[in-house]
Design a protein around this motif. Sequence first.
Motif, PDB file in Angstrom:
ATOM      1  N   LEU A   1      13.852  22.963  45.434  1.00  0.00           N
ATOM      2  CA  LEU A   1      14.958  23.471  46.242  1.00  0.00           C
ATOM      3  C   LEU A   1      15.881  24.305  45.360  1.00  0.00           C
ATOM      4  N   THR A   2      16.089  25.553  45.758  1.00  0.00           N
ATOM      5  CA  THR A   2      17.036  26.394  45.019  1.00  0.00           C
ATOM      6  C   THR A   2      18.228  26.676  45.913  1.00  0.00           C
ATOM      7  N   LEU A   3      19.400  26.456  45.350  1.00  0.00           N
ATOM      8  CA  LEU A   3      20.625  26.725  46.112  1.00  0.00           C
ATOM      9  C   LEU A   3      21.472  27.720  45.336  1.00  0.00           C
ATOM     10  N   TRP A   4      21.776  28.836  45.991  1.00  0.00           N
ATOM     11  CA  TRP A   4      22.757  29.774  45.444  1.00  0.00           C
ATOM     12  C   TRP A   4      24.047  29.504  46.196  1.00  0.00           C
TER      13      TRP A   4
ATOM     14  N   THR B   1      28.808  24.085  39.542  1.00  0.00           N
ATOM     15  CA  THR B   1      27.363  24.007  39.702  1.00  0.00           C
ATOM     16  C   THR B   1      26.800  22.615  39.406  1.00  0.00           C
ATOM     17  N   HIS B   2      27.261  22.036  38.323  1.00  0.00           N
ATOM     18  CA  HIS B   2      26.680  20.765  37.900  1.00  0.00           C
ATOM     19  C   HIS B   2      26.980  19.641  38.896  1.00  0.00           C
ATOM     20  N   TYR B   3      28.192  19.550  39.349  1.00  0.00           N
ATOM     21  CA  TYR B   3      28.509  18.491  40.314  1.00  0.00           C
ATOM     22  C   TYR B   3      27.797  18.728  41.648  1.00  0.00           C
ATOM     23  N   VAL B   4      27.648  19.984  42.014  1.00  0.00           N
ATOM     24  CA  VAL B   4      26.906  20.271  43.248  1.00  0.00           C
ATOM     25  C   VAL B   4      25.456  19.815  43.085  1.00  0.00           C
ATOM     26  N   HIS B   5      24.897  20.065  41.921  1.00  0.00           N
ATOM     27  CA  HIS B   5      23.536  19.635  41.624  1.00  0.00           C
ATOM     28  C   HIS B   5      23.393  18.118  41.806  1.00  0.00           C
ATOM     29  N   ARG B   6      24.286  17.389  41.182  1.00  0.00           N
ATOM     30  CA  ARG B   6      24.231  15.924  41.279  1.00  0.00           C
ATOM     31  C   ARG B   6      24.413  15.437  42.715  1.00  0.00           C
TER      32      ARG B   6
ATOM     33  N   ALA C   1      21.960  13.346  45.360  1.00  0.00           N
ATOM     34  CA  ALA C   1      22.311  12.060  45.963  1.00  0.00           C
ATOM     35  C   ALA C   1      22.241  12.122  47.489  1.00  0.00           C
ATOM     36  N   VAL C   2      22.781  13.187  48.069  1.00  0.00           N
ATOM     37  CA  VAL C   2      22.874  13.232  49.530  1.00  0.00           C
ATOM     38  C   VAL C   2      21.517  13.525  50.161  1.00  0.00           C
ATOM     39  N   LEU C   3      20.744  14.396  49.526  1.00  0.00           N
ATOM     40  CA  LEU C   3      19.438  14.730  50.101  1.00  0.00           C
ATOM     41  C   LEU C   3      18.377  13.716  49.701  1.00  0.00           C
ATOM     42  N   GLY C   4      18.716  12.850  48.761  1.00  0.00           N
ATOM     43  CA  GLY C   4      17.734  11.892  48.284  1.00  0.00           C
ATOM     44  C   GLY C   4      16.590  12.576  47.550  1.00  0.00           C
ATOM     45  N   LEU C   5      16.908  13.665  46.888  1.00  0.00           N
ATOM     46  CA  LEU C   5      15.882  14.424  46.166  1.00  0.00           C
ATOM     47  C   LEU C   5      16.043  14.194  44.669  1.00  0.00           C
ATOM     48  N   ASP C   6      14.925  14.154  43.991  1.00  0.00           N
ATOM     49  CA  ASP C   6      14.931  14.088  42.539  1.00  0.00           C
ATOM     50  C   ASP C   6      15.708  15.300  41.989  1.00  0.00           C
ATOM     51  N   PRO C   7      16.693  15.082  41.129  1.00  0.00           N
ATOM     52  CA  PRO C   7      17.439  16.241  40.614  1.00  0.00           C
ATOM     53  C   PRO C   7      16.533  17.259  39.920  1.00  0.00           C
ATOM     54  N   ALA C   8      15.399  16.795  39.450  1.00  0.00           N
ATOM     55  CA  ALA C   8      14.467  17.720  38.794  1.00  0.00           C
ATOM     56  C   ALA C   8      13.835  18.671  39.804  1.00  0.00           C
ATOM     57  N   LYS C   9      14.040  18.388  41.070  1.00  0.00           N
ATOM     58  CA  LYS C   9      13.493  19.264  42.113  1.00  0.00           C
ATOM     59  C   LYS C   9      14.560  20.186  42.690  1.00  0.00           C
ATOM     60  N   ILE C  10      15.706  20.215  42.037  1.00  0.00           N
ATOM     61  CA  ILE C  10      16.804  21.030  42.573  1.00  0.00           C
ATOM     62  C   ILE C  10      17.305  21.989  41.502  1.00  0.00           C
ATOM     63  N   ARG C  11      17.510  23.192  41.904  1.00  0.00           N
ATOM     64  CA  ARG C  11      18.123  24.184  41.018  1.00  0.00           C
ATOM     65  C   ARG C  11      19.336  24.754  41.742  1.00  0.00           C
ATOM     66  N   VAL C  12      20.460  24.753  41.067  1.00  0.00           N
ATOM     67  CA  VAL C  12      21.680  25.306  41.667  1.00  0.00           C
ATOM     68  C   VAL C  12      22.127  26.503  40.831  1.00  0.00           C
ATOM     69  N   VAL C  13      22.379  27.578  41.513  1.00  0.00           N
ATOM     70  CA  VAL C  13      22.780  28.810  40.834  1.00  0.00           C
ATOM     71  C   VAL C  13      24.095  29.290  41.436  1.00  0.00           C
ATOM     72  N   GLN C  14      25.005  29.639  40.560  1.00  0.00           N
ATOM     73  CA  GLN C  14      26.234  30.286  41.035  1.00  0.00           C
ATOM     74  C   GLN C  14      26.094  31.782  40.795  1.00  0.00           C
ATOM     75  N   PRO C  15      26.009  32.549  41.876  1.00  0.00           N
ATOM     76  CA  PRO C  15      26.004  33.999  41.681  1.00  0.00           C
ATOM     77  C   PRO C  15      27.402  34.461  41.281  1.00  0.00           C
TER      78      PRO C  15
ATOM     79  N   PHE D   1      30.569  21.295  49.206  1.00  0.00           N
ATOM     80  CA  PHE D   1      30.972  21.569  50.591  1.00  0.00           C
ATOM     81  C   PHE D   1      29.809  21.401  51.556  1.00  0.00           C
ATOM     82  N   SER D   2      30.177  21.113  52.773  1.00  0.00           N
ATOM     83  CA  SER D   2      29.217  20.899  53.845  1.00  0.00           C
ATOM     84  C   SER D   2      28.126  21.963  53.890  1.00  0.00           C
ATOM     85  N   LEU D   3      28.503  23.217  53.741  1.00  0.00           N
ATOM     86  CA  LEU D   3      27.494  24.266  53.920  1.00  0.00           C
ATOM     87  C   LEU D   3      26.372  24.170  52.898  1.00  0.00           C
ATOM     88  N   GLU D   4      26.666  23.629  51.721  1.00  0.00           N
ATOM     89  CA  GLU D   4      25.633  23.535  50.688  1.00  0.00           C
ATOM     90  C   GLU D   4      24.540  22.539  51.095  1.00  0.00           C
TER      91      GLU D   4
END
Lengths: 786, 178, 339
Positions: free
Chosen positions: A222-225, A231-236, A240-254, A267-270
Amino acid sequence: MKPDPARYVHGTDAPWDEFQVVGKPHRKVDGLAKATGEAVYADDIQLPGMLHAKTLRSPHPHARIRSVDTARAEALEGVHAVITGADLPTKYGVIPWTPDENALATDLVRFIGDEVAAVAAVDEDTANRALELIDVDYELLHAYLEPEESLERHDPAIHPDNKKGNISKHVELSFGEVDEALERAEAGELTLIEDDYTFHGTTHAPIEPHCAVARYSPDGLLTLWSSTQITHYVHRTLSAVLGLDPAKIRVVQPCLGGAFGGKSDPFSLEFCVALLAMRTGRPVKMLWTREEVFYAHRGRHPMKMHYKTAADAEGRVHAVDAKILIDGGSYSSFGLVTTYYSGQLLTGPYDFPAYRFDSTRVFTNKPPCGPKRGHGSVQPRFAFEVQLDEVAEAVGVDPIEIRRKNFQGEETETVNGQRITSNGFLECLARVEEASGWRERRGKLERGRGLGVAGSMYISGTNYPVYPNDMPQAGIQLKVDRSGVVTIFTGGNDIGQGSNSMVAYLVAEELGMDVAHVRVVAADTDLCPVDLGAYSSRVTFMVGNAAIDAARKLRAQIVEAVAEAWEVEPARVRLVGGRAIDLSDSERSIPTREAFQIAEVRFDTLGSTGSYNTPTLGGDYRGGTIGASPAYSFTAHVVEAVVDEETGRITVENCWIAHDCGRAINPMLVAGQMEGSAYMGIAEALMEEQEVNRFGLHRGPSLLDYTIPTSFDTPELHALIVESVDPEGPYGAKEAGEGPLHPSIPAISNAVYDAVGVRLRHLPFTPGRVLKELRAARESRAGESP
Amino acid sequence: MQNLRLNINGDSVEVGAPSHWTLCEVLRYRLGLTGTKQGCDKGDCGACTVLIDGRPVLSCIHLAALAEDKEVTTIEGLRPLHQAAGGEGCDPVQDSFDRCGALQCGFCQSGMILSAKALLDEVPVPTEEDARAALSGNLCRCTGYTQIFQAIERAACERAGLEPTKPAWAPESSEHEA
Amino acid sequence: MLRLPEFTLTRPESLDAALALLKEHGDAALPIAGGTDLVPNMKHGLFEPKMVVSLADVPELHGVEETADGGLRIGAMTTLASLAVHESVQRYPVLAQAASLIAGPQLREVGTLGGNVMLDTRCQWYNQTYFWRKALGYCLKKDGTECHVVKGGKKCVAAASNDTAPALMSLGAVLELAGPEGAREVTIDEFYVADGIVNRDVRQGELLVAVRIPAPAAGHRSAYGKLRTRGSIDFPLLGVACSFDLDAAGVIANADLVVTALQARPTRARKAIALLEGADTSGEGFEAVIAAVAAAARKQCHPLPNIPGDHEYRREMVPVYVTRTLRAALDEGGPVHHI
Ligand SMILES: Cc1cc2nc3c(=O)[nH]c(=O)nc-3n(C[C@H](O)[C@H](O)[C@H](O)COP(=O)(O)OP(=O)(O)OC[C@H]3O[C@@H](n4cnc5c(N)ncnc54)[C@H](O)[C@@H]3O)c2cc1C
Ligand code: SF4
Ligand code: FES
Ligand code: FES
C-alpha cells in the motif's frame, strides 16, 4: 534507558575555519521547481485508473448513529466502493494515550462535519451523487457548544468511554511558594495584578487543502501519498487501523502547500483512500474542499484564562498563578500535550520564583482543536505578557525594562525544572528597542499611535517522541555518486519552512561542496530513515544534527582516502569550494568528484548514516518531561499600532521582530519564518476567528468568511536575527518557525494601551470590541471625575 | 463533453471537457498543467490565477469554454516563453522569487508570480504600494508577503539597473546575494 | 473540488440570439457575464441551470460611450477593472471608486458592471455550500421555509451587496433592458426592490444591455465609502455613496446619499439628504449639518445580522462612514476605505 547526553552533538564551529555555506542567503533546493510549477503536490498526482473519493459528513453536532444504509449508493452506476465506520473500527489518536478518533464514525458523531462514510467513484460528481444516496438514521443528542457546560455536566457524554466525563485532560502543577507570595501581596507587601483573558479559536488555513492518494499494488504493498507533516506517525497509525504489516505500507509526503500544525494528525481521508484502494484494486484520491479543511481544523484552542502575578516594587515577579479553561472541541488530538503546554512553556525568558497552573481541557461538539504554530503556548503567552505590562505600569517601570529585570539568564533551570542553555533574549530586547526608537517614542506619540513590547520563549523540539522509544528522533542517510553528487535521504517533512534546503546546506558545508550538487530525497518511508515529523519546531535542531553527524563521518573517510592517495597527513586535506585541497601545497587540488572516486576505491561504495537523539531532560515529576526541549528559542517584538477611535480599527504599521534562532543557517529563510510567524499572529489577533453558530455550524468555512490578511493588511515586518549560538544545535542553530509568532499578539494589546489607554484582554481585537472598550474607558473616566 | 480549442502558453490545443468544467480543472486534470493551484475553488484565494491575454484571472471561477479565442498563460509557460524570446533560464520574476526567499510552501506562488508578472509588464518599477495592490487578490499564508515584495522590487530593479533595498535581516557588510 | 451543475454553455453572437435562447429555455437558462458571482453560487448549489448563456460575444453589451447630452452609456459587459480607470468614468468619482474597491484585482478583470448590477443578495445563511445549507435545514431564500435572520420573518432580508448599485443610484442611472417583449428603460431606483429573494425588478428572459448616467453638473462632487474587514477581496459590510452638486458659493444642490449592505435594497437616506440639500459648505454651521446628516442616516439605516459580522458595529459605522464619505466628496477625495 536512552543515553544521558544528547546523541551526537557536534560543536558550533565551522568545520573548516569559516563557514562557506552557513550564514548566507542561498536559494532553496526546491525553489525553482516551485516557481515554475514543476513541484508536485498531492493533488497533482494522477494515476492511471484513479478513482475519486468523497466523504459523507454529519449534519448534526452530536448524535448517535442508529444505522447507515449504503445499498442505494453502492447501486449507483460509477460507484466502486462505499465504506463506513464498521469497516475501520480501530480507534486511533496522534497521542497514543488518547485514542478516541475513528476514521469514520462508528457510533457517535461529535460535530457538524464529522466523517460518517466514504465513497470511491469514477469521478467526483458521481461520488457526490452517491453521498446523497446513503441513508443514515441519527438519534439527536444534546450538543455542548460552550466549554463551561462541558465542565458542569456530561450526560450525554461526548466520549462515553472517558472516565472523566467531558473533561479531556486536567493538569495542576505548582512550583515554589505561590501561596506565600500571594499572601504577601494580600498584605500589601507585593503588587498583585489579577485579571481574566480570553483567547479565541483560530485555524491554520494553509492554502493547500488536504489531499491523499493511495495505491494498492498487486504485491500487496500500500502506497499513500498524503499532504501530511508527520509521515512516520501516519505510517504507524495506518498500520494499526488497517491491521496491515507496516512493512506493507509506504507513506510519501509530496511537496506540501502549507501546514502550520494543521496536517500533523493522521486524518480520516488517509485511512479512507487506503481502504478504498484496497477494496477496489484501483488508485484512489481524496481532495478535501476548503470547507472540509475547516472541519478538520486542529487549530488554536480557545482558552479562558485567569492570571495573577505578584511582583515587588522594582517589578520583579515573585509568583504567577494561572487557571485555564481550554475548549478542545470534539476529540483529543494533541490535547494532552496542549494542556501541559498551556502551563509548562511559560517559564521563560523570565525567572518565576513560584509558579502554579491549573489547566482543564474539555470536549465540546465543535471541530477538534489541536496544534497550531506555537502549540498551546501562544494563548498563555498573550495573557501573561499583557499582565506583565500591567505590572510594569503599576510599579512604574518601563515595559522593556521590566522584561530585562526578570530575565532568567543563560545556562539555567526554570522553576519547573527545564534546562535552559543559550538565551539571547536580552539582545532581542535591545534590538527591538533600538530599531523601533522605543526610548524616544514610547509614551510620547500622538494619541492614537502607540508602541508595545512582548517577549516569549519556545521549544526547539520536544525532548520525547509521542510514543516512548529509545531509537533516534531523527536519522539521515547519505549516498555518494561518482559524478560528485551527494544525495541526502531524510525523513524530515519539508512543509515550506525549507528543511530540505537546510539539510542540503549543512551537508554542503561539511563536505565543502556546492549546494547545487546536493540532492534531497525526503519524507518517504520506503526510502528515508525515520524522522518524527515537522512539529514542535524540532526539524532544524534534530534533523540538522543528524545531517552533520552523517556528513562528518563521510568527510572523515574522504579526507582519509585523499590523504592516503597524496601520502600526506589527513590534517593537510581540506574539502572546500567543491574541491579537495592540500593546505601545504597550493598546487595540489582535485574536484570533489575525484575525491569521492578516490574514497570509493579506498572504502568501497560510499555512504553514511547519521542520527540525533535528545539528552535526558525534564523535571522530576509527572508531566515534567512535557515541555522539555534540548534548546529554547527566544523572541521579542515591538509593535507600532494606530487606533482609529471612531471606527475602532487597529492598524499595525510596523512590527519589529527580534528572534534568537541560535545561528541562522540561511538568514533569508530564518527571516521568512520570522515574518510569516509575526504575520500569522497579527492576523489572528485582528481578523481571524474560527467559531460555530448557535446550531453548531461553522460560521463561515471559506477563505472569504474566515478572513486571512491580504497584502494590504500586512504591516511592515522587520526581521532582526539574533544568534546566541546554542551549544547543542547544529552549528548552534535553534528553531525559528514558531517562536516569533508569540509576542505579536500581546505586543498589539500593549501598543493599543500606549496609543489610547485601553487594555485589550479579550481576543480577537475586532473594531467592534475596541469601540466597546474605548466607550467603557470613557464612561469610567467620566464616572471618576466629579 | 465538448471539444475546446484553447491557446495555452503559445500552443493551440484541443481538449475534450464537459461544459461545466472550469479553466482550472481543464488545465490541471485534462492537460496535466498542475502548476495552477486550487486553494478554495470559488474565487477567494487567488491560488488558481492564470493570465488571460496578459491579465490575471481566477481560473477556478472561469468556465474553460470562455477562454477559447484568448491567450492563456500558466506558470508552466513563463520559462519557455522567456527562453523563446532569447532569454536564459527562468523568467526573471520566477528567479527573483527564488532568490528572495519568497517561495515557502510555494502553493500560492504560481498565482502570485503571474500577478507579479502582469504588474511588471505594466509598470516598469512598481512601488511597494503598487505591489500590494497588484497582489491583493493572492493570499499567501506562509511569507507575510514581505519577501514577495522584495522579490518584485528586485526583479524590477535588476531590469532597470537600480539597487534594491536591503532587507532588515541582511547584515550590513554582506552582499545580499543568493 | 466544488462541483458545478451539468449545463450546456452557449455563446450567442447577437443580442437577439441571446434573448431567443433565454426565451426558448425559460427558467432553465441563465445568462453569464464574468461569472464571478454566478459560478461560486452555482458551486454552492444556489442555481442549477441546464443552460448557461454567455454574453461575452454579444456586441450590443460592450462599449462605453459619451451620450449626446454629455452623459455616459456603459455597456453591461464592461469589466470592473476598465470601469474603474476609464477616463469618462472619472467624471463620476463615486462610480469609479466603487468599482475599484470590488473584490480583488483578478476578479475585477472579468467581473462586469452588468453582473454587478444584477448581483444576487447575500446572507450568512445562504452563501454557503450545499452541505452546510442542508445541515441547517436551508432557509426561505432557497429550498427552505424559515428565515434565520428575522425570527418568524416571512420575507427574505438578505443584503444588497453590490458596490456599484448605491453609486449608480446616487447618480440617477437608468438601466436599458431588453427582453422577449422588447426593450424597456427603468431608473435604477425603481429597479431594486425590498425582497431579498430577488431584489431586482427583472422579468423572465430579460437582459441588462447598458447603464446610462446623466451628464454630471459642473460642480458635481461624489465619493464612495466602503467598510470591510480586509483591504481587498471582501464584500462590503457597509457601502455609502454620496453625490451632490456644489455651486460657486459652496451651496449643495441635488444631494443624494445611498447606503448599502443593510437589507435587500440599498437605502436612500432621505432625512439626511434633506438636511444636506441647500446646505452652505463654506458657512460656520456646516459642521453641525454634517453631524445632523450623520445622525439622520444612522436613524434610518438598520443593518441586520444577514451578512457575517457584528451588525451592531455596522450600525455604529453608518454615521462615521457617512461623515467621511461626505467630506471626501467635498474635498474631491475618496474613496473612503481603511487602506
Ligand atoms: C471573492 C469575491 C469577492 C467579491 N467581492 C465583491 C465586492 O466587494 N463587491 C461587489 O459588488 N461584488 C463582489 N463580488 C461579486 C461579483 O464578483 C461582482 O459583483 C461582479 O461584478 C459580478 O459580475 P460578473 O460579470 O462576474 O457577474 P456574473 O457572475 O456573470 O453574473 C451575476 C448575475 O447577474 C446575471 N447577469 C450578468 N450579466 C447580466 C446581464 N447583462 N443581464 C442580465 N443578467 C445578467 C447573471 O445571470 C447572474 O445571476 C465578489 C465575488 C467574489 C467571488
Ligand atoms: S435573510 Fe438570510 S436567512 Fe433569511 S431568508 Fe434571506 S437568505 Fe435566508
Ligand atoms: S482557487 Fe481560485 S481563487 Fe482560490
Ligand atoms: S508560500 Fe505558502 S502560501 Fe504562499
